[in-house]
Scaffold this motif. Structure first.
Motif, short mmCIF file in Angstrom:
data_model
loop_
_atom_site.label_atom_id
_atom_site.label_comp_id
_atom_site.label_asym_id
_atom_site.label_seq_id
_atom_site.Cartn_x
_atom_site.Cartn_y
_atom_site.Cartn_z
N ARG A 26 -4.48 -2.37 9.52
CA ARG A 26 -3.65 -2.75 10.66
C ARG A 26 -2.17 -2.46 10.40
O ARG A 26 -1.36 -2.55 11.30
CB ARG A 26 -3.83 -4.22 10.96
CG ARG A 26 -5.26 -4.56 11.31
CD ARG A 26 -5.33 -5.90 12.00
NE ARG A 26 -6.70 -6.31 12.23
CZ ARG A 26 -7.49 -5.86 13.20
NH1 ARG A 26 -7.05 -4.93 14.00
NH2 ARG A 26 -8.71 -6.31 13.34
N THR A 27 -1.83 -2.15 9.18
CA THR A 27 -0.43 -1.86 8.87
C THR A 27 -0.29 -0.38 8.56
O THR A 27 -1.27 0.35 8.45
CB THR A 27 0.04 -2.66 7.65
OG1 THR A 27 -0.75 -2.28 6.53
CG2 THR A 27 -0.10 -4.15 7.89
N ARG A 28 0.94 0.05 8.39
CA ARG A 28 1.20 1.46 8.13
C ARG A 28 1.52 1.73 6.67
O ARG A 28 2.14 2.73 6.34
CB ARG A 28 2.35 1.91 9.01
CG ARG A 28 2.00 1.84 10.48
CD ARG A 28 3.14 2.29 11.31
NE ARG A 28 3.57 3.61 10.90
CZ ARG A 28 3.71 4.65 11.69
NH1 ARG A 28 3.47 4.51 12.97
NH2 ARG A 28 4.10 5.81 11.23
N VAL A 29 1.10 0.83 5.77
CA VAL A 29 1.36 1.04 4.35
C VAL A 29 0.41 2.11 3.83
O VAL A 29 -0.65 2.37 4.39
CB VAL A 29 1.19 -0.26 3.54
CG1 VAL A 29 2.22 -1.28 3.95
CG2 VAL A 29 -0.18 -0.83 3.64
N GLY A 30 0.79 2.73 2.74
CA GLY A 30 0.01 3.82 2.20
C GLY A 30 -1.27 3.37 1.51
O GLY A 30 -1.53 2.20 1.30
N ILE A 31 -2.07 4.34 1.15
CA ILE A 31 -3.33 4.08 0.45
C ILE A 31 -3.00 3.51 -0.93
O ILE A 31 -2.11 3.99 -1.62
CB ILE A 31 -4.16 5.37 0.31
CG1 ILE A 31 -4.56 5.85 1.70
CG2 ILE A 31 -5.37 5.17 -0.57
CD1 ILE A 31 -5.26 7.18 1.70
N GLY A 32 -3.73 2.51 -1.35
CA GLY A 32 -3.50 1.90 -2.64
C GLY A 32 -2.58 0.69 -2.58
O GLY A 32 -2.48 -0.05 -3.54
N ARG A 33 -1.92 0.48 -1.49
CA ARG A 33 -1.05 -0.69 -1.34
C ARG A 33 -1.83 -1.78 -0.64
O ARG A 33 -2.65 -1.51 0.22
CB ARG A 33 0.19 -0.35 -0.49
CG ARG A 33 1.10 0.69 -1.03
CD ARG A 33 2.19 0.16 -1.94
NE ARG A 33 2.81 -1.08 -1.54
CZ ARG A 33 4.03 -1.20 -1.07
NH1 ARG A 33 4.78 -0.14 -0.91
NH2 ARG A 33 4.53 -2.38 -0.77
N GLU A 34 -1.53 -3.01 -1.02
CA GLU A 34 -2.15 -4.15 -0.36
C GLU A 34 -1.43 -4.42 0.96
O GLU A 34 -0.37 -3.90 1.21
CB GLU A 34 -2.04 -5.39 -1.25
CG GLU A 34 -2.90 -5.35 -2.48
CD GLU A 34 -4.37 -5.51 -2.18
OE1 GLU A 34 -4.72 -6.22 -1.21
OE2 GLU A 34 -5.17 -4.89 -2.89
#
Length: 86
Positions: A26-34
Motif C-alpha cells: 500500500r506504500t511506495r517504499v522499495g522492495i526490502g523495506r518494511e
C-alpha cells in the motif's frame, strides 16, 4: 518452451509447481523495506529497550553509591565509638 500447467519447473521437474505469490504493498517504499509504521514501531521498541537498560544501570549505580556512603558513615561512627570508649 516445455512448460505444462500443473507440473514443476526445472530439467528434472524438481522445481516450483506453484507460482510465486504476490504481495500488494500500500506504500511506495522499495522492495526490502518494511512498511513505514512497522519500521517506526521497531525503532520505538529499540529505543524503549535502551531506556530500560539505562534506567537499570542508573539504579544499580545509585544503590552502590548508597552502600558506599553508608559504609563510610559506619566507619566514622565506629571511629567515634572507639575514641569515646578509650
Amino acid at each position: 518452451m516445455g512448460y505444462t500447467p500443473g507440473s514443476a519447473l526445472g530439467k528434472e521437474g524438481s522445481g516450483r509447481a506453484e507460482p510465486v505469490g504476490i504481495q500488494i504493498r500500500r506504500t511506495r517504499v522499495g522492495i526490502g523495506r518494511e512498511e513505514p509504521h512497522k519500521e517506526k514501531r521497531k525503532r520505538e521498541e529499540i529505543e524503549a529497550e535502551r531506556e530500560r537498560k539505562k534506567e537499570k544501570n542508573l539504579m544499580e549505580e545509585f544503590g552502590s553509591r548508597q552502600k558506599s556512603q553508608w559504609r563510610s558513615r559506619r566507619v566514622v561512627v565506629k571511629f567515634y565509638e572507639s575514641k569515646s570508649s578509650s
